[in-house]
Write an enzyme that holds these catalytic residues in place. Structure first.
Site, PDB file in Angstrom:
ATOM      1  N   THR A 152      11.329  14.459 -13.700  1.00 44.58           N
ATOM      2  CA  THR A 152      11.914  13.239 -14.256  1.00 44.58           C
ATOM      3  C   THR A 152      10.832  12.288 -14.768  1.00 44.58           C
ATOM      4  O   THR A 152       9.845  12.052 -14.081  1.00 44.58           O
ATOM      5  CB  THR A 152      12.724  12.518 -13.172  1.00 44.58           C
ATOM      6  OG1 THR A 152      13.694  13.424 -12.651  1.00 44.58           O
ATOM      7  CG2 THR A 152      13.427  11.291 -13.741  1.00 44.58           C
ATOM      8  N   VAL A 181      24.114  17.378 -10.366  1.00 45.90           N
ATOM      9  CA  VAL A 181      23.501  16.072 -10.600  1.00 45.90           C
ATOM     10  C   VAL A 181      22.513  15.787  -9.484  1.00 45.90           C
ATOM     11  O   VAL A 181      22.837  15.954  -8.308  1.00 45.90           O
ATOM     12  CB  VAL A 181      24.564  14.952 -10.651  1.00 45.90           C
ATOM     13  CG1 VAL A 181      23.894  13.589 -10.852  1.00 45.90           C
ATOM     14  CG2 VAL A 181      25.568  15.218 -11.764  1.00 45.90           C
ATOM     15  N   GLY A 182      21.313  15.391  -9.844  1.00 48.52           N
ATOM     16  CA  GLY A 182      20.299  15.065  -8.855  1.00 48.52           C
ATOM     17  C   GLY A 182      20.238  13.578  -8.584  1.00 48.52           C
ATOM     18  O   GLY A 182      21.194  12.838  -8.806  1.00 48.52           O
ATOM     19  N   ASP A 183      19.073  13.129  -8.128  1.00 49.94           N
ATOM     20  CA  ASP A 183      18.921  11.732  -7.731  1.00 49.94           C
ATOM     21  C   ASP A 183      18.725  10.779  -8.902  1.00 49.94           C
ATOM     22  O   ASP A 183      18.960   9.575  -8.765  1.00 49.94           O
ATOM     23  CB  ASP A 183      17.713  11.590  -6.810  1.00 49.94           C
ATOM     24  CG  ASP A 183      16.406  11.840  -7.557  1.00 49.94           C
ATOM     25  OD1 ASP A 183      16.210  12.977  -8.034  1.00 49.94           O
ATOM     26  OD2 ASP A 183      15.600  10.899  -7.697  1.00 49.94           O
ATOM     27  N   GLY A 204      11.245  14.606  -8.427  1.00 54.62           N
ATOM     28  CA  GLY A 204      11.130  15.761  -7.542  1.00 54.62           C
ATOM     29  C   GLY A 204      12.478  16.413  -7.323  1.00 54.62           C
ATOM     30  O   GLY A 204      13.336  16.398  -8.207  1.00 54.62           O
ATOM     31  N   GLY A 206      15.968  16.411  -6.323  1.00 53.27           N
ATOM     32  CA  GLY A 206      16.918  15.320  -6.165  1.00 53.27           C
ATOM     33  C   GLY A 206      17.722  15.355  -4.889  1.00 53.27           C
ATOM     34  O   GLY A 206      17.976  14.312  -4.273  1.00 53.27           O
TER      35      GLY A 206
END
Length: 312
Positions: A152, A181-183, A204, A206
């Site tokens: 990211t 979906v990650g962080d 990194g 998520g």
């Protein structure tokens, strides 16, 4: 400090340089982050963000992005979108709304169409060939790791009017399941900013970052008057130690932070993590955060390091 800006990974350099030019001429931090992250999204060399980045398991590109204004805590976010040229611009536009500011998939794409944001085919030959090569390997879908050397793009900044903001953009884990979906687009985990305190952002894996809500964890430590560097280090260290109690091996996690005075902090559980900074006293430069038994050593990248860096 009159202005300051920090970004994740070496790939942030050109964007932060552009942001520096905006901020040193008394520009607005929202404009600086918009242009800086858009520049990163447009560059196919940075293959974890924007055009030509990391496809999911079905060979499609899905993007997540978010923006937060530290003055009034407004934020905008999108996730699982396809073929939006600059996801960060849509996230910034959504931050103007009190409600319906976090949209996903078809809903986010419809909003972008109605508001005349640019769409394009975000796949290119390089990322298709990378996907074709990796899809043949026997990878473990439940233990995917962040793309080495990229992930990211996160940027945090302070302008001369003491406005702060944070922006993030990503294509997420390489070979992720469709819809994952990650962080990055999740407020408090992938990003957080309060102009009265400071901002933080994470890059990194998520799923592991979300388990500790790392960004707001850092900002809350700063709110309690902990210094910015130890806030970053302690957030990573304590979160990792909690995983260790469960004998769980955490994926890679790195964080950046900027306080209301323009000072930066950074920490990682990787061996080393490159990032980019600028402020009124120093032109844009690449720094390295080296993890030495959970204590961070920060040094400037020299020509040898840059020439050996193989990721962009």
């Amino acid at each position: 400090m009159k202005y300051s800006m920090i970004g994740t990974w070496k790939m942030a350099f050109d964007g932060i340089k552009l942001g520096e030019n905006i901020l040193k001429n008394n520009g607005n931090i929202k404009d600086a982050i918009d242009k800086a992250i858009s520049l990163t999204e447009d560059n196919p060399s940075f293959n974890s963000v924007g055009f030509g980045s990391l496809p999911n398991i079905e060979g499609e590109l899905e993007f997540d992005a978010a923006f937060m204004d530290g003055n009034d805590l407004s934020f905008g976010a999108i996730c699982s979108v396809k073929n939006i040229k600059n996801p960060i611009k849509v996230a910034i536009a959504l931050s103007k709304f009190k409600r319906n500011c976090y949209l996903s998939s078809i809903g986010a794409e419809k909003f972008a169409h109605i508001n005349k944001f640019e769409f394009k085919n975000m796949l290119n030959d390089d990322c298709i060939n990378r996907w074709k090569h990796e899809i043949k390997n026997n990878f473990d879908l439940d233990n995917l790791e962040a793309y080495d050397g990229h992930d990211t793009v996160c940027m945090i900044g302070l302008d001369s009017n003491k406005n702060m903001a944070v922006g993030v953009s990503t294509s997420g884990l390489f070979l992720k399941k469709a819809g994952r979906v990650g962080d990055s687009s999740v407020i408090g985990s992938g990003f957080y900013c309060d102009s009265l305190v400071g901002g933080a952002a994470a890059t990194g894996v998520g799923e592991d970052i979300m388990k500790g809500c790392l960004s707001i964890s850092i900002v809350n430590r700063m709110k309690l008057k902990q210094d910015i560097q130890s806030s970053c280090e302690d957030a990573i260290k304590e979160h990792t130690e909690r995983f260790n109690l469960s004998k769980y091996k955490a994926g890679s996690m790195s964080v950046i932070a900027l306080d209301k005075n323009g000072n930066f902090g950074v920490a990682t559980n990787r061996d080393e993590f490159p990032f980019v900074v600028t402020n009124e006293f120093s032109q844009t430069k690449i720094l390295i955060c080296k993890n030495n038994n959970s204590k961070m050593e920060i040094f400037e990248a020299d020509e040898k390091w840059i020439s050996n860096y193989k990721y962009d």
